[in-house]
Every structure is written in structure tokens, then in C-alpha cells.
Design a protein around this motif. Structure first.
Motif, PDB file in Angstrom:
ATOM      1  N   HIS A  10     119.337 -54.645  -4.940  1.00  0.00           N
ATOM      2  CA  HIS A  10     117.923 -54.311  -5.088  1.00  0.00           C
ATOM      3  C   HIS A  10     117.611 -54.142  -6.576  1.00  0.00           C
ATOM      4  N   HIS A  57     117.185 -51.887  -9.294  1.00  0.00           N
ATOM      5  CA  HIS A  57     117.648 -50.508  -9.481  1.00  0.00           C
ATOM      6  C   HIS A  57     116.707 -49.715 -10.380  1.00  0.00           C
ATOM      7  N   HIS A 100     114.810 -47.804   1.125  1.00  0.00           N
ATOM      8  CA  HIS A 100     115.037 -47.248  -0.219  1.00  0.00           C
ATOM      9  C   HIS A 100     114.078 -47.954  -1.178  1.00  0.00           C
ATOM     10  N   ASP A 102     121.983 -49.150  -1.729  1.00  0.00           N
ATOM     11  CA  ASP A 102     121.505 -47.758  -1.697  1.00  0.00           C
ATOM     12  C   ASP A 102     120.923 -47.396  -0.343  1.00  0.00           C
TER      13      ASP A 102
HETATM   14 FE   LIG Z   1     118.583 -47.710  -6.045  1.00  0.00          FE
END
Ligand SMILES: [Fe+2]
Length: 250
Positions: A57, A59, A113, A134
Motif C-alpha cells: 500500500h 505507506h 487500513h 498493514d
Molecule cells: Fe500503513
């Protein structure tokens, strides 16, 4: 398979090195800019070069090492197609497996997330290995209070996509803040204090809503950096500028 679980202490991030023993094709999942030199040294010791840097993803807690790895090795950058990042070379989607030599990585769309988060499932000699990003952490999960996060969405991602996997599935998270390294689907189904043991959706949402977490320290410069696949944004704090110097030295 050649496999290493590498740790970056500042953001407590795990980077995963996967290499196909038949072809030498090699990938790093979630590399971190601070540890690119370390990662390249380990690869060199193994006689390998990276072919792919793969993101779970975008971050918010560190800048990815993807761009620096590409500049220094020519590897390709991969990540969720839904991120819509033109700086990437490969755009991954659930249902479209990615090949790393003879290894097959299956992207799993697991929002919550962030709204475009993907995990990656690898079948290694009949033993499933899940790189959970995550979404699911060891007896925890990624936060859902910023960056398009949504607790109910994360609950469904974990229940529908992860808890449907065999109990023996090895789970490799993107972070652990207590130096734990691995869990399994069976263990999280029973022990995860937020959504294990058949906790209902409402209870999970209440737990996530009441966490009252601090504003992420690095988000203001990490997000723009990661939207550039690991470029150095203008608002990088002075103590991080050395990373860009390394970047420019190439
Ligand atoms: Fe993250």
C-alpha cells in the motif's frame, strides 16, 4: 525458495526478500528507503539482484525504497493498480497472479487500513504464506483512522479474505512493534484481541474508534514521497536529507 525477513527499526517495518531458486528472479516486498543499502548488501551476499520491488500500500510511516532500488538496479516497481501511480511499472490486481520466476504471488484486495491496500498470498510447496501488509498484524491490525481507512471495511477484508485461508497459513506482517516476527491464520482467529474469537463487527469498530492514536509522525512527507514511488518530497525534514543525497549519487 530463498527467503529473508528484514527489519527496519525506525518504523518497525518488515521487508521480505523472495527469490525463485530455479530462475534467480527476486522480489522485495515493502522495502524502506533507510535500508536500501542493507538490502542490496544482503542480495549481493546471496548472489542476487532485485527484479521487483512490490508495495502492499501507500505507506504513511516511512518512505519506500522502491524508487532508489530501481535507480540503482533497474528493478521494476509493482503495487496495487488501484493506487493509480504512474511511476510504477506493474499494476497488480486480485485475480491476476504475479510471477516471480516460478513463484506465484496472488494479490488480495484487502481495504480498510487504506482503501487500496493489497496483501499477497504465496503457495510455497503446499504451505500458504500470506504477506498481510498493514491489514492484519500479530494480535493487532493496521490503524483505520486516517488515509482512507475504515474499520468496518478492514473487518470484512480480514474475515472474508484472510480468515477464509487455511489455519496453517503463515502470516508475515508489514510491522511489529514488539519484535515478534510471524503468526498464523489459526492463531489470529483465536487470539487477535480486536477481531479474533468471533468478535462481532460492532465490537471491532468500537475498539478501533476508541484507540485515540497520535497523528502519524512522518505522514506529511511520507505520503507525497510514496505517491512518487519513494521520491524525496520538498518538505522532507533536514535529518532525512541524507537519504536524498544517496538518491542523487545513484
Ligand atoms: Fe500503513
Amino acid at each position: 525458495m530463498i527467503f529473508r525477513q528484514l527489519f527496519e527499526p525506525e518504523s518497525s517495518t518488515y521487508t521480505y526478500l523472495l527469490s525463485c531458486p530455479d530462475t534467480g528472479v527476486t522480489a522485495l516486498i515493502d522495502p524502506v528507503i533507510e535500508t536500501v543499502d542493507r538490502d542490496l548488501r544482503i542480495l549481493q551476499e546471496l548472489g542476487l539482484r532485485p527484479d521487483f520491488a512490490i508495495e502492499t500500500h501507500i505507506h504513511a510511516d516511512h518512505i519506500t525504497g522502491g524508487l532508489m532500488l530501481r535507480e540503482r538496479t533497474g528493478c521494476k516497481l509493482a503495487g496495487p493498480a488501484l493506487d493509480e501511480l504512474p511511476c510504477r511499472d506493474l499494476h497488480l490486481r486480485e485475480g491476476e497472479p504475479m510471477r516471480i520466476g516460478n513463484l506465484v504471488l496472488n494479490p488480495l484486495f484487502t481495504p480498510g487500513h487504506t482503501d487500496t491496500h493489497h496483501a499477497y498470498l504465496l503457495d510455497h510447496a503446499g504451505l500458504p504464506m500470506l504477506f498481510s501488509g498493514d491489514a492484519l498484524l500479530i494480535e493487532a491490525c493496521g490503524r483505520t483512522d486516517f488515509q482512507s481507512g475504515d474499520a468496518a471495511t478492514l473487518y470484512h477484508s480480514i474475515h472474508d479474505k484472510f480468515f477464509a485461508l487455511p489455519d496453517e497459513t503463515l502470516v508475515y506482517p508489514a510491522h511489529d512493534y514488539e519484535h515478534r516476527r510471524i503468526t498464523t491464520i489459526g492463531q489470529e482467529k483465536l487470539r487477535n484481541p480486536r477481531l479474533g474469537n468471533d468478535r462481532p463487527l460492532e465490537e471491532f469498530v468500537r475498539i478501533m474508534d476508541s484507540m485515540d492514536l497520535p497523528y502519524p509522525k512522518k505522514i506529511d512527507w511520507a505520503l507525497p514521497g510514496n505517491e512518487g514511488c519513494g521520491s524525496c518530497p520538498d518538505n522532507l525534514p533536514p535529518e532525512k536529507e541524507r537519504l536524498c543525497e544517496i538518491d542523487r549519487q545513484g
